[in-house]
Scaffold this motif. Structure first.
Motif, mmCIF file in Angstrom:
data_model
loop_
_atom_site.group_PDB
_atom_site.id
_atom_site.type_symbol
_atom_site.label_atom_id
_atom_site.label_comp_id
_atom_site.label_asym_id
_atom_site.label_seq_id
_atom_site.Cartn_x
_atom_site.Cartn_y
_atom_site.Cartn_z
ATOM 1 N N ASP A 1 0.742 -1.220 -0.087
ATOM 2 C CA ASP A 1 0.053 -0.163 -0.036
ATOM 3 C C ASP A 1 0.711 1.054 0.029
ATOM 4 O OD1 ASP A 1 0.964 0.020 2.706
ATOM 5 O OD2 ASP A 1 -0.802 -0.120 3.638
ATOM 6 N N ARG A 2 2.225 0.972 -0.261
ATOM 7 C CA ARG A 2 3.194 2.410 -0.286
ATOM 8 C C ARG A 2 3.435 2.757 1.121
ATOM 9 N NH1 ARG A 2 6.338 3.806 -2.913
ATOM 10 N NH2 ARG A 2 6.052 5.904 -2.700
ATOM 11 N N GLU A 3 2.953 2.240 2.076
ATOM 12 C CA GLU A 3 3.446 2.870 3.327
ATOM 13 C C GLU A 3 4.768 2.122 3.753
ATOM 14 O OE1 GLU A 3 -0.662 4.472 5.510
ATOM 15 O OE2 GLU A 3 -0.201 2.423 5.683
ATOM 16 N N LEU A 4 5.532 2.623 4.648
ATOM 17 C CA LEU A 4 6.536 2.003 5.319
ATOM 18 C C LEU A 4 6.214 1.409 6.506
ATOM 19 C CD1 LEU A 4 9.248 4.933 4.409
ATOM 20 C CD2 LEU A 4 9.335 2.550 3.565
ATOM 21 N N ALA A 5 6.357 0.416 6.878
ATOM 22 C CA ALA A 5 6.187 -0.265 8.301
ATOM 23 C C ALA A 5 7.442 -0.421 8.987
ATOM 24 C CB ALA A 5 5.443 -1.492 8.022
ATOM 25 N N ILE A 6 7.939 0.303 10.133
ATOM 26 C CA ILE A 6 8.752 0.113 10.850
ATOM 27 C C ILE A 6 8.769 -0.348 12.152
ATOM 28 C CG2 ILE A 6 10.894 1.613 11.673
ATOM 29 C CD1 ILE A 6 9.433 3.854 9.739
ATOM 30 N N GLY A 7 9.580 -1.418 12.501
ATOM 31 C CA GLY A 7 9.537 -2.041 13.739
ATOM 32 C C GLY A 7 10.809 -1.819 14.576
ATOM 33 N N GLY A 8 10.553 -2.428 15.755
ATOM 34 C CA GLY A 8 11.811 -2.227 16.532
ATOM 35 C C GLY A 8 11.760 -3.370 17.655
ATOM 36 N N GLY A 9 12.926 -3.581 18.404
ATOM 37 C CA GLY A 9 12.964 -4.569 19.516
ATOM 38 C C GLY A 9 14.014 -5.698 19.065
ATOM 39 N N TYR A 10 14.170 -6.515 19.879
ATOM 40 C CA TYR A 10 15.087 -7.722 19.572
ATOM 41 C C TYR A 10 14.341 -8.884 19.155
ATOM 42 C CZ TYR A 10 13.506 -8.989 24.509
ATOM 43 O OH TYR A 10 12.736 -9.379 25.431
#
Length: 156
Positions: free
Chosen positions: A36-45
């Motif tokens: 959908d042309r959105e950036l999905a940004i995640g974090g964590g180990y």
């Protein structure tokens, strides 16, 4: 927590700058350009087995989470993040059985559950095994799943 960002639009005829998920295990972040042309940004180990207490999860979430994820993603994918703007953040809880191992089987008659931290890697296999148990004409039990039955927990 996942931050959703709107990337800068590519110029006419230009391809998207990001065509796969990028993961930085040192700075604990990952970024993906979704369909959908959105950036999905995640974090964590990354966690393999074991458990994480809910208090640890809550502690890591704060009002600056989206901003921090955007900063970390800029280290992983600077070209993709150039001009990106934060849209919103989402938070979800991940089910992790107490002992860190999958729980697969009947909780009570008519209620079958699969709960695992490793859903992406174990999901296809657990789904096949569960389908075999649920769809068989007899009371088929898969021996491989015996150590992982929900009955090992006090469900009362």
């Amino acid at each position: 927590v996942v931050a959703i960002a709107n990337p800068a639009k590519p110029e006419d005829g230009e391809q998207d700058i990001l065509d796969r998920i990028l993961v930085d295990t040192i700075n604990e972040s990952h970024v993906l350009l979704r369909n959908d042309r959105e950036l999905a940004i995640g974090g964590g180990y990354l966690q393999v087995g074991g458990v994480t207490s809910p208090s640890n999860l809550i502690e890591k979430v704060n009002c600056d989470a989206g901003k921090k994820l955007m900063e970390a993603a800029a280290q992983v994918a600077p070209l993709a993040m150039d001009g990106a703007t934060l849209s919103h953040t989402n938070q979800g809880d991940r089910p992790i059985p107490r002992d860190g191992y999958p729980a697969v089987g009947f909780i009570r008659p008519g209620m079958y559950a699969i709960v695992t931290h490793s859903g992406v890697t174990l999901g296809p296999m657990l789904g096949d095994l569960a389908a075999t148990e649920l769809c068989s004409q007899s009371d088929t039990c898969i021996d491989l799943l015996e150590p992982y039955r929900p009955s090992r927990f006090d469900l009362s």
